[in-house]
Motif scaffolding. Structure first.
Motif, PDB file in Angstrom:
ATOM      1  N   ILE A   1      -5.285  28.044   5.039  1.00  0.00           N
ATOM      2  CA  ILE A   1      -6.088  29.239   4.822  1.00  0.00           C
ATOM      3  C   ILE A   1      -5.551  29.856   3.542  1.00  0.00           C
ATOM      4  CG2 ILE A   1      -6.728  31.495   5.759  1.00  0.00           C
ATOM      5  CD1 ILE A   1      -5.861  30.150   8.553  1.00  0.00           C
ATOM      6  N   THR A   2      -6.391  29.904   2.511  1.00  0.00           N
ATOM      7  CA  THR A   2      -5.878  30.326   1.212  1.00  0.00           C
ATOM      8  C   THR A   2      -6.973  30.897   0.320  1.00  0.00           C
ATOM      9  OG1 THR A   2      -4.583  29.611  -0.701  1.00  0.00           O
ATOM     10  CG2 THR A   2      -6.179  28.040   0.168  1.00  0.00           C
ATOM     11  N   HIS A   3      -6.535  31.681  -0.631  1.00  0.00           N
ATOM     12  CA  HIS A   3      -7.406  32.146  -1.703  1.00  0.00           C
ATOM     13  C   HIS A   3      -7.003  31.471  -3.017  1.00  0.00           C
ATOM     14  CE1 HIS A   3      -8.014  35.430   1.192  1.00  0.00           C
ATOM     15  NE2 HIS A   3      -9.228  35.455   0.677  1.00  0.00           N
ATOM     16  N   SER A   4      -6.042  30.580  -2.934  1.00  0.00           N
ATOM     17  CA  SER A   4      -5.498  29.911  -4.113  1.00  0.00           C
ATOM     18  C   SER A   4      -6.322  28.690  -4.486  1.00  0.00           C
ATOM     19  CB  SER A   4      -4.055  29.491  -3.835  1.00  0.00           C
ATOM     20  OG  SER A   4      -3.587  28.637  -4.850  1.00  0.00           O
ATOM     21  N   SER A   5      -7.020  28.774  -5.591  1.00  0.00           N
ATOM     22  CA  SER A   5      -7.804  27.621  -6.037  1.00  0.00           C
ATOM     23  C   SER A   5      -6.889  26.477  -6.455  1.00  0.00           C
ATOM     24  CB  SER A   5      -8.736  28.005  -7.179  1.00  0.00           C
ATOM     25  OG  SER A   5      -8.006  28.503  -8.277  1.00  0.00           O
ATOM     26  N   GLU A   6      -5.657  26.791  -6.798  1.00  0.00           N
ATOM     27  CA  GLU A   6      -4.670  25.780  -7.163  1.00  0.00           C
ATOM     28  C   GLU A   6      -4.496  24.757  -6.044  1.00  0.00           C
ATOM     29  OE1 GLU A   6      -0.052  26.251  -8.190  1.00  0.00           O
ATOM     30  OE2 GLU A   6      -1.350  27.839  -8.944  1.00  0.00           O
ATOM     31  N   LEU A   7      -4.368  25.221  -4.846  1.00  0.00           N
ATOM     32  CA  LEU A   7      -4.200  24.350  -3.681  1.00  0.00           C
ATOM     33  C   LEU A   7      -5.504  23.648  -3.316  1.00  0.00           C
ATOM     34  CD1 LEU A   7      -2.488  23.303  -1.320  1.00  0.00           C
ATOM     35  CD2 LEU A   7      -3.085  25.391  -0.093  1.00  0.00           C
ATOM     36  N   LEU A   8      -6.598  24.338  -3.447  1.00  0.00           N
ATOM     37  CA  LEU A   8      -7.894  23.796  -3.021  1.00  0.00           C
ATOM     38  C   LEU A   8      -8.314  22.557  -3.795  1.00  0.00           C
ATOM     39  CD1 LEU A   8      -9.905  27.089  -2.500  1.00  0.00           C
ATOM     40  CD2 LEU A   8      -8.783  25.669  -0.779  1.00  0.00           C
ATOM     41  N   LYS A   9      -7.828  22.402  -5.010  1.00  0.00           N
ATOM     42  CA  LYS A   9      -8.187  21.235  -5.826  1.00  0.00           C
ATOM     43  C   LYS A   9      -7.727  19.923  -5.202  1.00  0.00           C
ATOM     44  CE  LYS A   9      -7.759  23.854 -10.057  1.00  0.00           C
ATOM     45  NZ  LYS A   9      -6.954  24.063 -11.263  1.00  0.00           N
ATOM     46  N   TYR A  10      -6.741  19.993  -4.324  1.00  0.00           N
ATOM     47  CA  TYR A  10      -6.114  18.783  -3.806  1.00  0.00           C
ATOM     48  C   TYR A  10      -6.479  18.440  -2.372  1.00  0.00           C
ATOM     49  CZ  TYR A  10      -3.462  19.614  -8.006  1.00  0.00           C
ATOM     50  OH  TYR A  10      -3.133  19.840  -9.305  1.00  0.00           O
ATOM     51  N   VAL A  11      -7.319  19.219  -1.751  1.00  0.00           N
ATOM     52  CA  VAL A  11      -7.680  18.934  -0.363  1.00  0.00           C
ATOM     53  C   VAL A  11      -8.940  18.081  -0.301  1.00  0.00           C
ATOM     54  CG1 VAL A  11      -6.572  21.051   0.443  1.00  0.00           C
ATOM     55  CG2 VAL A  11      -9.007  21.069  -0.040  1.00  0.00           C
ATOM     56  N   ASP A  12      -9.139  17.407   0.827  1.00  0.00           N
ATOM     57  CA  ASP A  12     -10.304  16.541   0.983  1.00  0.00           C
ATOM     58  C   ASP A  12     -11.587  17.336   1.185  1.00  0.00           C
ATOM     59  OD1 ASP A  12      -8.793  14.205   0.799  1.00  0.00           O
ATOM     60  OD2 ASP A  12      -8.323  14.275   2.929  1.00  0.00           O
ATOM     61  N   ASN A  13     -11.520  18.356   2.036  1.00  0.00           N
ATOM     62  CA  ASN A  13     -12.708  19.152   2.349  1.00  0.00           C
ATOM     63  C   ASN A  13     -12.345  20.621   2.438  1.00  0.00           C
ATOM     64  OD1 ASN A  13     -14.836  17.093   2.846  1.00  0.00           O
ATOM     65  ND2 ASN A  13     -13.340  16.411   4.347  1.00  0.00           N
ATOM     66  N   ILE A  14     -13.319  21.449   2.101  1.00  0.00           N
ATOM     67  CA  ILE A  14     -13.148  22.892   2.145  1.00  0.00           C
ATOM     68  C   ILE A  14     -14.247  23.469   3.020  1.00  0.00           C
ATOM     69  CG2 ILE A  14     -13.229  25.028   0.790  1.00  0.00           C
ATOM     70  CD1 ILE A  14     -12.292  23.272  -1.618  1.00  0.00           C
ATOM     71  N   ILE A  15     -13.841  24.362   3.887  1.00  0.00           N
ATOM     72  CA  ILE A  15     -14.815  25.128   4.662  1.00  0.00           C
ATOM     73  C   ILE A  15     -14.825  26.518   4.041  1.00  0.00           C
ATOM     74  CG2 ILE A  15     -15.400  26.117   6.897  1.00  0.00           C
ATOM     75  CD1 ILE A  15     -13.837  23.753   8.154  1.00  0.00           C
ATOM     76  N   PHE A  16     -15.967  26.927   3.532  1.00  0.00           N
ATOM     77  CA  PHE A  16     -16.098  28.215   2.863  1.00  0.00           C
ATOM     78  C   PHE A  16     -16.714  29.210   3.833  1.00  0.00           C
ATOM     79  CE2 PHE A  16     -18.374  31.120  -0.078  1.00  0.00           C
ATOM     80  CZ  PHE A  16     -17.282  31.565  -0.795  1.00  0.00           C
TER      81      PHE A  16
END
Length: 75
Positions: free
Chosen positions: A34-49
């Motif tokens: 659970i994050t607001h950091s786009s830095e971390l989000l670049k490396y995950v497989d899927n994002i639930i917005f």
């Protein structure tokens, strides 16, 4: 493993350690971040917005950037 804003209140070196842990050591594991950091989000497989407590998108980082104006605004 669940990380809830794991990098929100830490110094830069700690952020690097946490990001490396998630990106390398936990790469083959299921991780909920659970994050607001786009830095971390670049490396995950899927994002639930989520928007106003509702799931509005489920996709990859790049797909969300291409297709979702709310997501672009959020990061």
């Amino acid at each position: 493993m669940i990380f809830d804003e794991a990098t929100s209140n830490v110094d830069t070196s700690s952020k690097i350690i946490i990001n490396n842990l998630i990106n390398n050591k936990l790469r083959e594991k299921t991780v909920i971040a659970i994050t607001h950091s786009s830095e971390l989000l670049k490396y995950v497989d899927n994002i639930i917005f989520l928007n106003e407590n509702k799931v509005t998108e489920y996709s990859s980082f790049n797909e969300l950037l291409k297709e979702n104006k709310d997501y672009k605004f959020a990061i």
